[in-house]
Design a protein around this motif. Structure first.
Motif, PDB file in Angstrom:
ATOM      1  N   GLY A 247       0.779  -1.220   0.000  1.00 40.59           N
ATOM      2  CA  GLY A 247       0.000   0.000   0.000  1.00 40.59           C
ATOM      3  C   GLY A 247       0.812   1.271   0.000  1.00 40.59           C
ATOM      4  N   GLU A 248       1.924   1.303   0.757  1.00 38.56           N
ATOM      5  CA  GLU A 248       2.675   2.552   0.899  1.00 38.56           C
ATOM      6  C   GLU A 248       3.303   3.006  -0.421  1.00 38.56           C
ATOM      7  OE1 GLU A 248       5.290  -0.732   1.104  1.00 38.56           O
ATOM      8  OE2 GLU A 248       3.709  -0.306   2.568  1.00 38.56           O
ATOM      9  N   ASP A 249       3.767   2.065  -1.242  1.00 36.17           N
ATOM     10  CA  ASP A 249       4.382   2.435  -2.519  1.00 36.17           C
ATOM     11  C   ASP A 249       3.347   2.994  -3.497  1.00 36.17           C
ATOM     12  OD1 ASP A 249       7.008   1.676  -1.815  1.00 36.17           O
ATOM     13  OD2 ASP A 249       6.522  -0.417  -2.200  1.00 36.17           O
ATOM     14  N   ASP A 250       2.191   2.330  -3.588  1.00 30.52           N
ATOM     15  CA  ASP A 250       1.143   2.817  -4.491  1.00 30.52           C
ATOM     16  C   ASP A 250       0.605   4.166  -4.019  1.00 30.52           C
ATOM     17  OD1 ASP A 250       1.473   0.581  -6.012  1.00 30.52           O
ATOM     18  OD2 ASP A 250      -0.282  -0.477  -5.229  1.00 30.52           O
ATOM     19  N   ASP A 251       0.530   4.357  -2.713  1.00 38.27           N
ATOM     20  CA  ASP A 251       0.098   5.649  -2.182  1.00 38.27           C
ATOM     21  C   ASP A 251       1.112   6.736  -2.527  1.00 38.27           C
ATOM     22  OD1 ASP A 251      -1.861   7.027  -0.118  1.00 38.27           O
ATOM     23  OD2 ASP A 251       0.157   7.645   0.467  1.00 38.27           O
TER      24      ASP A 251
END
Length: 326
Positions: A247-251
């Motif tokens: 999630g953190e990378d796509d965010d």
């Protein structure tokens, strides 16, 4: 058995074999078309030099008697490491010229200063491979670099985004103009993969062996990402809300898009990596919900809103350790 019967069986065998091969090729083509992009959009090789972000740390002292380092031979190199030869690249190692994870070429003045930020917890075997391999790889590139290992030293859920923010904040305070956010389990294979920033954020690990050397989706920025320090500050770094895995990378990709920062890549044969085997972290079941919430309000969630219990910086020979308890 009559001769004509034998010939008929041979013809049938050949035809069936041919049909099998054709079906296999069709299946492979469909697999690549459905899952991932083999020939993704990238910076043309003849314009890469123009895209490079040539900036050094103001604390770096250059020698007037030395000439500027050259990089064209690196960018045009066709040398690549085969995965079966990896051990030769890290088992033979000398720490000459390295201090606190930092290196400056001795025979020329570098045009780039780069901070390589590695988030880490409980992967000592991978770190033992990563550090000698990367130093061997990077010292040949004639750049000024420093490796920071940001270690989460508690038993709380893994928070890669927050660790990147902590490492970036330290590297920026050390006046590095370029940040490379790096997973500890990824090793570059192509000598031409120059470890520097471009004018726009650059997704470096576009072709990973685990994913058949294809780009799994167009907005992927995870793995290895080079970004200018001023751009990282502008988007306020990573969200601090994502724990566990995913999630953190796509965010972060959504943050870059919101600030009209286009992500670029080098050609596929300059961007190949191998992934070291490791235990998969537990997935974040709330990642999609958090991403949806962040679309509405992300201004105060990032590098300017860090929170942690303690932090300690310990210089080591091969890296600078930033130990954090969240």
């Amino acid at each position: 058995m009559p001769k004509w019967a034998i010939k008929t069986r041979l013809l049938q065998l050949r035809l069936s074999t041919l049909i099998f091969v054709v079906l296999c090729l069709i299946a492979i083509i469909q697999l690549f078309s459905v899952y991932g992009t083999y020939n993704y959009a990238h910076i043309p090789e003849d314009t890469i030099q123009v895209e490079l972000y040539k900036e050094i740390s103001p604390d770096l002292t250059l020698k007037k008697a030395k000439h500027d380092c050259k990089y064209e031979d690196i960018l045009t190199s066709k040398k690549s490491t085969h995965t079966w030869d990896l051990s030769k690249k890290y088992n033979v190692f000398s720490a000459q010229g390295i201090e606190n994870g930092s290196y400056v070429p001795g025979d020329c003045n570098p045009l780039f200063s780069v901070a390589i930020i590695v988030t880490y917890r409980n992967r000592q075997k991978q770190l033992d491979i990563f550090l000698p391999y990367m130093h061997n790889f990077l010292r040949r590139q004639r750049i000024h670099y420093k490796i920071y290992v940001v270690e989460q030293q508690d038993e709380k859920p893994w928070n890669k985004g927050m660790l990147y923010n902590i490492g970036a904040k330290r590297a920026i305070s050390d006046k590095f103009p370029c940040l490379i956010l790096h997973d500890v389990d990824l090793l570059p294979l192509d000598e031409s993969n120059l470890y520097v920033c471009t004018q726009r954020p650059r997704h470096m690990s576009a072709s990973i062996d685990k994913f058949r050397y294809v780009l799994t989706y167009s907005f992927l920025v995870g793995g290895v990402l080079a970004i200018r320090s001023d751009q990282y500050i502008a988007v306020n770094g990573f969200s601090n809300k994502f724990t566990s895995w995913g999630g953190e990378d796509d965010d972060f990709a959504a943050r870059l898009e919101a600030y009209h920062l286009e992500v670029v890549r080098f050609p596929r044969d300059m961007s190949r990596y191998t992934m070291l085997v490791h235990h998969q972290e537990k997935k974040n079941a709330e990642r999609l919900r958090i991403m949806a919430e962040n679309k509405l309000n992300r201004e105060h969630d990032g590098m300017d809103s860090l929170y942690y219990t303690s932090i300690e910086v310990k210089p080591q020979r091969l890296f600078t350790l930033i130990g954090v308890k969240l």
